[in-house]
Design an enzyme around this catalytic site. Structure first.
Site, mmCIF file in Angstrom:
data_model
loop_
_atom_site.group_PDB
_atom_site.id
_atom_site.type_symbol
_atom_site.label_atom_id
_atom_site.label_comp_id
_atom_site.label_asym_id
_atom_site.label_seq_id
_atom_site.Cartn_x
_atom_site.Cartn_y
_atom_site.Cartn_z
ATOM 1 N N GLU A 136 8.127 1.453 4.240
ATOM 2 C CA GLU A 136 7.741 0.537 5.342
ATOM 3 C C GLU A 136 7.965 -0.760 5.043
ATOM 4 O OE1 GLU A 136 3.623 0.624 6.294
ATOM 5 O OE2 GLU A 136 4.010 0.485 8.191
ATOM 6 N N HIS A 156 0.880 -1.062 -0.052
ATOM 7 C CA HIS A 156 -0.017 -0.082 0.206
ATOM 8 C C HIS A 156 0.972 1.254 0.063
ATOM 9 C CE1 HIS A 156 0.744 -0.628 4.364
ATOM 10 N NE2 HIS A 156 0.801 0.615 4.277
ATOM 11 N N HIS A 202 4.794 7.399 2.612
ATOM 12 C CA HIS A 202 5.649 6.117 2.466
ATOM 13 C C HIS A 202 4.848 5.317 1.400
ATOM 14 C CE1 HIS A 202 2.913 4.679 5.828
ATOM 15 N NE2 HIS A 202 2.831 3.253 5.134
ATOM 16 N N HIS A 229 1.707 -0.561 14.774
ATOM 17 C CA HIS A 229 0.854 0.446 14.752
ATOM 18 C C HIS A 229 -0.354 -0.106 15.646
ATOM 19 C CE1 HIS A 229 2.813 2.905 11.813
ATOM 20 N NE2 HIS A 229 2.716 1.858 10.958
ATOM 21 N N HIS A 232 -5.567 -1.847 4.358
ATOM 22 C CA HIS A 232 -5.573 -0.713 3.653
ATOM 23 C C HIS A 232 -4.767 -1.008 2.222
ATOM 24 C CE1 HIS A 232 -2.167 -0.493 6.384
ATOM 25 N NE2 HIS A 232 -2.066 0.719 5.863
HETATM 26 FE FE LIG Z 1 1.683 1.791 5.923
#
Ligand SMILES: [Fe+2]
Length: 310
Positions: free
Chosen positions: A266, A153, A215, A247, A200
């Site tokens: 990431e 993503h 990112h 997260h 996501h």
């Molecule tokens: Fe991310």
């Protein structure tokens, strides 16, 4: 859910300041395979578990950032339908001919109110993941470096994310999975949108400057693989922004770091499967910090998350 319409993030074209330094980073450290170079000088790479020709395209430029983010759709009929739907919605589209991007069919391109160029395409040459289609190996024995599995993503920063969200939800069939409210609590600061059962497939953050990259994210197979990616970053002095941590938002295990041009990337392990009938999750702005939304282990808001983009 039968996967129709938009399938997944397919490719991102990144601007880099020094092409060969960037190739070293994405190929040798992140473990992507270089699959081609074109007459414009762009370099094409794929993650080991991707089947299509390329997912990252590097273009040398005098400033870092993202040129475009492409999504693969089911087939050519879907591409035609979504182009018509975008135009009916008032989004101007542009056709990029097949072959302009190596091994890639015709693309339908449009610019979001956030200033980002998004494109849809139906065709990209399948080159396989090195594991065979018959009696496949569980992983490609030629993998090296961090061995990232796929472009997962991107988080894009720009103004008017509500309008971008509407295009992705109303026209492209994405659904809202999670959101972070702004400090006033009257609008979204960050939205996480999915066209699958991933947490996501794209995310947007409200930001005054248009067209910014927060990112690109690359999936790994486990938390241990994320930690190992951190070891490789340390061994090679890759500058790390945040992590390794989890997260709270999306539950993803993560490290944020920067490529040699200052594009944040990431390394990420998904930890949710939000089906389209699940209710969206809401985080207050304060929860990003003390609530562990950004960094669940340290429960603090890293200023760079809000301010550093390319
Ligand atoms: Fe991310």
């Amino acid at each position: 859910m039968a996967m129709t319409g938009v399938l997944r993030p397919g490719h991102a074209q990144l601007r880099v300041l020094d092409l060969e330094e960037a190739v070293h980073h994405y190929r040798d450290l992140m473990g992507m395979e270089e699959t081609g170079r074109d007459a414009q000088g762009r370099v094409y790479l794929k993650c080991w578990d991707e089947h299509d020709h390329s997912s990252i395209i590097l273009r040398q430029a005098d400033r870092a950032g993202i040129d475009l983010l492409g999504y693969k759709v089911l087939n050519k009929a879907t591409l035609e339908k979504l182009d018509a739907d975008l135009q009916a919605y008032g989004v101007k589209t542009l056709r990029i001919p097949a072959g302009e991007m190596l091994e890639t069919g015709e693309r339908v391109q449009f610019v979001l109110p956030t200033g980002h160029t998004i494109e849809l395409y139906a065709e990209k040459t399948a080159v396989g993941n090195g594991c065979s289609l018959i009696n496949p190996l569980p992983w490609n024995p030629k993998t090296t470096g961090m061995a990232v599995r796929r472009l997962d993503h991107a988080l894009l920063y720009g103004p008017n994310i509500a309008a971008a969200q509407k295009i992705f939800v109303d026209v492209l069939g994405f659904n809202l999975v999670e959101r972070v409210l702004n400090p006033e609590g009257n609008a979204n600061a960050v939205v996480f949108l999915s066209c699958s059962i991933k947490s996501h497939d794209i995310a947007f953050g409200e930001f005054p400057e248009p067209g910014k990259l927060h990112h690109c994210s690359f999936m790994l197979g486990s938390w241990e693989e994320v930690l190992r990616a951190g070891d490789i970053m340390s061994m090679n002095k890759v500058p790390v922004d945040i992590g390794p941590t989890r997260h709270g938002v999306t539950r993803g295990c993560t490290i944020y770091a920067w490529d040699p041009s200052g594009n944040r990337f990431e390394t990420f392990k998904e930890d949710r499967s939000p089906y389209p009938d699940h209710e969206p999750l809401t985080w207050t702005f304060e929860s990003l910090g003390e609530g562990g939304g950004l960094d669940f282990v340290q429960r603090k808001l890293h200023e760079t998350f809000l301010t550093v983009v390319s």
